[in-house]
Design a protein around this motif. Structure first.
Motif, short mmCIF file in Angstrom:
data_model
loop_
_atom_site.label_atom_id
_atom_site.label_comp_id
_atom_site.label_asym_id
_atom_site.label_seq_id
_atom_site.Cartn_x
_atom_site.Cartn_y
_atom_site.Cartn_z
N LYS A 105 0.86 -1.41 -0.07
CA LYS A 105 -0.18 0.05 0.02
C LYS A 105 0.89 1.18 0.15
O LYS A 105 0.86 2.24 -0.95
N PHE A 106 1.87 1.07 1.04
CA PHE A 106 2.69 2.48 0.96
C PHE A 106 3.37 2.55 -0.44
O PHE A 106 3.82 3.56 -0.84
N ASP A 109 1.29 4.16 -3.10
CA ASP A 109 1.30 5.51 -2.90
C ASP A 109 2.71 6.20 -3.44
O ASP A 109 2.58 7.33 -3.88
N PHE A 110 3.70 5.47 -2.77
CA PHE A 110 4.87 6.22 -3.17
C PHE A 110 5.21 6.14 -4.89
O PHE A 110 5.78 7.17 -5.23
N PHE B 113 5.11 14.06 1.71
CA PHE B 113 4.48 12.98 1.42
C PHE B 113 4.41 11.61 2.64
O PHE B 113 3.42 10.96 3.04
N LEU B 114 5.82 11.71 3.34
CA LEU B 114 5.89 10.76 4.37
C LEU B 114 5.18 11.30 5.45
O LEU B 114 4.58 10.13 6.13
N HIS B 116 2.40 12.52 5.43
CA HIS B 116 0.98 12.19 5.74
C HIS B 116 0.85 10.42 5.53
O HIS B 116 -0.21 10.15 6.21
N GLU B 117 1.64 9.73 5.10
CA GLU B 117 1.62 8.48 4.95
C GLU B 117 1.77 7.92 6.52
O GLU B 117 1.31 6.70 6.67
N LYS B 118 2.42 8.49 7.10
CA LYS B 118 2.67 7.94 8.59
C LYS B 118 1.48 7.88 9.49
O LYS B 118 1.30 7.10 10.08
#
Lengths: 125, 125
Positions: A105-106, A109-110, B113-114, B116-118
DNA sequence: AAGCGTAGTATACTGAAGGGAATAACGGAA
DNA sequence: TTCCGTTATTCCCTTCAGTATACTACGCTT
C-alpha cells in the motif's frame, strides 16, 4: 581566481527521479522492498531455502533478514520448524501477511508520488 | 509440520516510515541528499577541501562526488580553479544553484508525503 | 623567485555486507 | 533405525565504498 575552469566529458542528461521507502525498527531496517519480496517467496515456496534460491540470495542472508524481521515485529512474521515431513519449513504468519499488504500500500502510494513529481522534472533546461 | 516454532527476543515496535529520493543520471546517482549538502558547503566555503572537512568527508570522496555531478550535468555545477590567491578554490555555477533549489523542492514534497503516509501507519496492531 | 593552499591524481588500507561451504539438530517417513 | 531436507549456526573469503596518505601542478602574492 577561477581563471582556468576544468571541464570534462558530460552526458546528455536523461535524468530520472528515483526513490526508496522502508520501515525502520529498533535494529535498523524492519521492512523494505527486498524483505517484502522475500516474505512473499516464503509464502509461495514454504521454506526459507527455496525462497532464497528463487531470489538468487544465499540462505544465510535470507535467514538473517527473516530473523531481523521477526525480532523487530511484535509477533513473528515468519513461523518456521525443523525436521519432519520435507525436513521442516517456514510459512507466513497472519501478521506477516498483513505486513506484506501494508507495505505494498505504501509502495503504491510512493510510486504514485514519484510519477507526479516527475512531471515537474524539467531539470536544468 | 510447524510443530516447534522458534521464538526469539523481540522489540516494542517503535516503527517508523523512512525513505530517500535521488535523481539518477547516466553513471548512476546524479543528485542526492549528501551531494546537495556538499554543493551547499562548496558555495559556503569556496573550496572542495573545506566543504569536505565541514562534512567529515575525505577530500577524495568529495572530489569524486563533484566530478560525478559535473560529468552528468549538461554544464558543470561546480567550477574550480587551481593556484592563485588562496591556492585556488571552487564555486557553485548558476546551474549548481538551480540544482540545489530543485532538489530541495522535491525533498520538501517527499517529506510532506512521508508525513501524510505516517498517519496510516498503525502497523500490526 | 619563493611560498602558500588549493585542485587533481594514484596507491594502500580499512570495515562492512554478503556469498559459499561446512556442520549439528530436528522430526516425520520409509 | 535409517534416511531425508530443512532450520540454525559458524568460519572463511571476496567485493566494494570510503578513508588516509602522499605527491604534482597551478597561479596569485609577497
Amino acid at each position: 581566481m577561477h581563471k582556468k575552469t576544468h571541464v570534462k566529458k558530460r552526458a546528455k542528461s536523461p535524468q530520472e527521479l528515483r526513490g526508496r521507502i522502508w520501515i525502520d525498527g529498533k535494529e535498523g531496517t524492519f521492512l523494505g522492498y527486498g524483505r517484502i519480496v522475500l516474505l512473499e517467496m516464503v509464502r509461495e515456496h514454504g521454506s526459507i531455502t527455496k525462497a532464497a534460491k528463487s531470489m538468487g540470495m544465499s540462505y544465510r542472508h535470507a535467514w538473517e533478514l527473516v530473523d531481523s524481521m521477526n525480532s523487530q515485529a511484535r509477533r513473528p512474521l515468519v513461523e518456521s520448524s525443523t525436521g519432519g515431513k520435507g525436513g521442516g519449513g517456514a510459512r507466513l504468519s497472519e501478521d506477516g501477511k498483513k505486513a506484506v499488504k501494508l507495505f505494498w500500500k505504501f509502495y503504491a502510494d510512493f510510486q504514485n508520488f514519484l510519477k507526479h513529481e516527475k512531471k515537474a522534472l524539467t531539470l536544468l533546461k
